[in-house]
Design a protein around this motif. Structure first.
Motif, mmCIF file in Angstrom:
data_model
loop_
_atom_site.group_PDB
_atom_site.id
_atom_site.type_symbol
_atom_site.label_atom_id
_atom_site.label_comp_id
_atom_site.label_asym_id
_atom_site.label_seq_id
_atom_site.Cartn_x
_atom_site.Cartn_y
_atom_site.Cartn_z
ATOM 1 N N THR A 2 84.450 45.153 52.706
ATOM 2 C CA THR A 2 85.417 44.213 53.273
ATOM 3 C C THR A 2 85.413 44.339 54.793
ATOM 4 O O THR A 2 85.532 45.433 55.323
ATOM 5 C CB THR A 2 86.835 44.489 52.742
ATOM 6 O OG1 THR A 2 86.826 44.324 51.322
ATOM 7 C CG2 THR A 2 87.831 43.531 53.349
ATOM 8 N N SER A 3 85.256 43.224 55.446
ATOM 9 C CA SER A 3 85.317 43.188 56.910
ATOM 10 C C SER A 3 86.730 42.806 57.324
ATOM 11 O O SER A 3 87.383 41.998 56.672
ATOM 12 C CB SER A 3 84.343 42.145 57.455
ATOM 13 O OG SER A 3 83.030 42.463 57.105
ATOM 14 N N GLN A 129 81.310 39.359 59.890
ATOM 15 C CA GLN A 129 81.485 39.711 58.487
ATOM 16 C C GLN A 129 80.540 40.825 58.054
ATOM 17 O O GLN A 129 80.780 41.486 57.053
ATOM 18 C CB GLN A 129 81.295 38.479 57.598
ATOM 19 C CG GLN A 129 82.188 38.551 56.403
ATOM 20 C CD GLN A 129 82.364 37.236 55.702
ATOM 21 O OE1 GLN A 129 81.500 36.372 55.723
ATOM 22 N NE2 GLN A 129 83.487 37.087 55.051
ATOM 23 N N ASP A 130 79.514 41.079 58.830
ATOM 24 C CA ASP A 130 78.566 42.154 58.511
ATOM 25 C C ASP A 130 78.930 43.478 59.173
ATOM 26 O O ASP A 130 78.244 44.477 58.958
ATOM 27 C CB ASP A 130 77.152 41.747 58.944
ATOM 28 C CG ASP A 130 76.643 40.543 58.172
ATOM 29 O OD1 ASP A 130 77.060 40.364 57.012
ATOM 30 O OD2 ASP A 130 75.856 39.765 58.739
ATOM 31 N N SER A 173 90.353 39.038 56.692
ATOM 32 C CA SER A 173 89.664 40.071 55.925
ATOM 33 C C SER A 173 88.843 39.366 54.873
ATOM 34 O O SER A 173 89.286 38.371 54.287
ATOM 35 C CB SER A 173 90.667 41.048 55.283
ATOM 36 O OG SER A 173 91.514 40.362 54.389
ATOM 37 N N ARG A 175 84.874 39.267 52.424
ATOM 38 C CA ARG A 175 83.540 39.719 52.026
ATOM 39 C C ARG A 175 82.807 38.565 51.366
ATOM 40 O O ARG A 175 83.443 37.620 50.927
ATOM 41 C CB ARG A 175 83.615 40.916 51.089
ATOM 42 C CG ARG A 175 84.267 40.645 49.755
ATOM 43 C CD ARG A 175 84.145 41.828 48.834
ATOM 44 N NE ARG A 175 85.009 42.879 49.294
ATOM 45 C CZ ARG A 175 85.849 43.555 48.549
ATOM 46 N NH1 ARG A 175 85.934 43.310 47.281
ATOM 47 N NH2 ARG A 175 86.603 44.494 49.035
ATOM 48 N N TRP A 179 86.926 34.480 53.539
ATOM 49 C CA TRP A 179 87.948 35.150 54.331
ATOM 50 C C TRP A 179 89.322 34.946 53.722
ATOM 51 O O TRP A 179 89.626 33.882 53.192
ATOM 52 C CB TRP A 179 87.986 34.593 55.753
ATOM 53 C CG TRP A 179 86.805 34.906 56.599
ATOM 54 C CD1 TRP A 179 85.793 34.051 56.916
ATOM 55 C CD2 TRP A 179 86.514 36.136 57.258
ATOM 56 N NE1 TRP A 179 84.896 34.683 57.728
ATOM 57 C CE2 TRP A 179 85.306 35.964 57.957
ATOM 58 C CE3 TRP A 179 87.161 37.365 57.323
ATOM 59 C CZ2 TRP A 179 84.729 36.967 58.717
ATOM 60 C CZ3 TRP A 179 86.583 38.376 58.080
ATOM 61 C CH2 TRP A 179 85.385 38.172 58.766
#
Length: 195
Positions: A2-3, A129-130, A173, A175, A179
């Motif tokens: 999770t970013s 996101q990475d 947040s 993945r 979002w």
């Protein structure tokens, strides 16, 4: 994985108070003091970025952050309208302002269209996101709007319907290209820690 991306809007400035297109002016002394007093409430971050604009850099400094300038997170380029109030531009060029506010592809000021800003911020979010760990970015309100438009896959025509108050956090947040959004937490309100 999770970013997490936290977008923090800058402290109040005279330009913001006067509805003036960003003129590179500084944040107010009282706003800087408010940022300094709320600094301890900021969540930790693996990286801190800042829009290259003066008020974003000054807000980051008032918060005790050493934000790395990120050109992709620059505010909307309003071309020849820079430094003028919306009232002044509306009186001089009412049709142009009307088109600009209703058509996201329109850039009568010779700068960047809302759609172009949204695309630029979307590219940056795709890369974010990475990243592992939390990213905190002090960015102009229009960058927050563009991020929300992208995160929720909203039509760019809704851009102007999103209000972003000074010194508020917007958390993304996600993945796998999706979002989730937490909007407008005032600075000083605890943000739940990531699992």
């Amino acid at each position: 994985m999770t970013s997490r991306v936290l977008l923090l809007s800058p402290a109040m400035s005279a330009s913001l108070r006067q509805a003036r297109f960003d003129d590179g002016g500084s944040i107010d002394c009282s706003a800087a003091a408010r940022a300094r007093s709320a600094a301890a409430a900021l969540p930790s971050a693996a990286r801190v970025l800042a829009s290259p604009g003066v008020r974003c850099r000054e807000t980051a400094a008032a918060l005790g952050l050493d934000g790395v300038p990120e050109p992709e997170l620059a505010g909307l380029d309003v071309g020849r309208w820079r430094g003028r109030t919306l009232e002044e531009v509306g009186a001089a060029e009412p049709e142009a302002v009307g088109r600009w506010l209703s058509d996201p592809e329109c850039a009568p000021h010779g700068g960047e269209s809302v759609r172009d800003l949204c695309r630029r911020v979307a590219r940056w979010l795709a890369g974010a996101q990475d990243l592992t760990g939390r990213t905190l970015a002090v960015v102009e309100p229009e960058v927050v709007r563009a991020a929300v438009v992208d995160a929720l896959d909203l039509p760019a025509a809704l851009f102007w319907r999103l209000d972003v108050l000074p010194l508020t956090l917007t958390e993304l947040s996600g993945r796998a290209g999706r979002w989730n959004l937490r909007l407008g937490c005032p600075l000083g309100t605890p943000t739940p820690e990531a699992d």
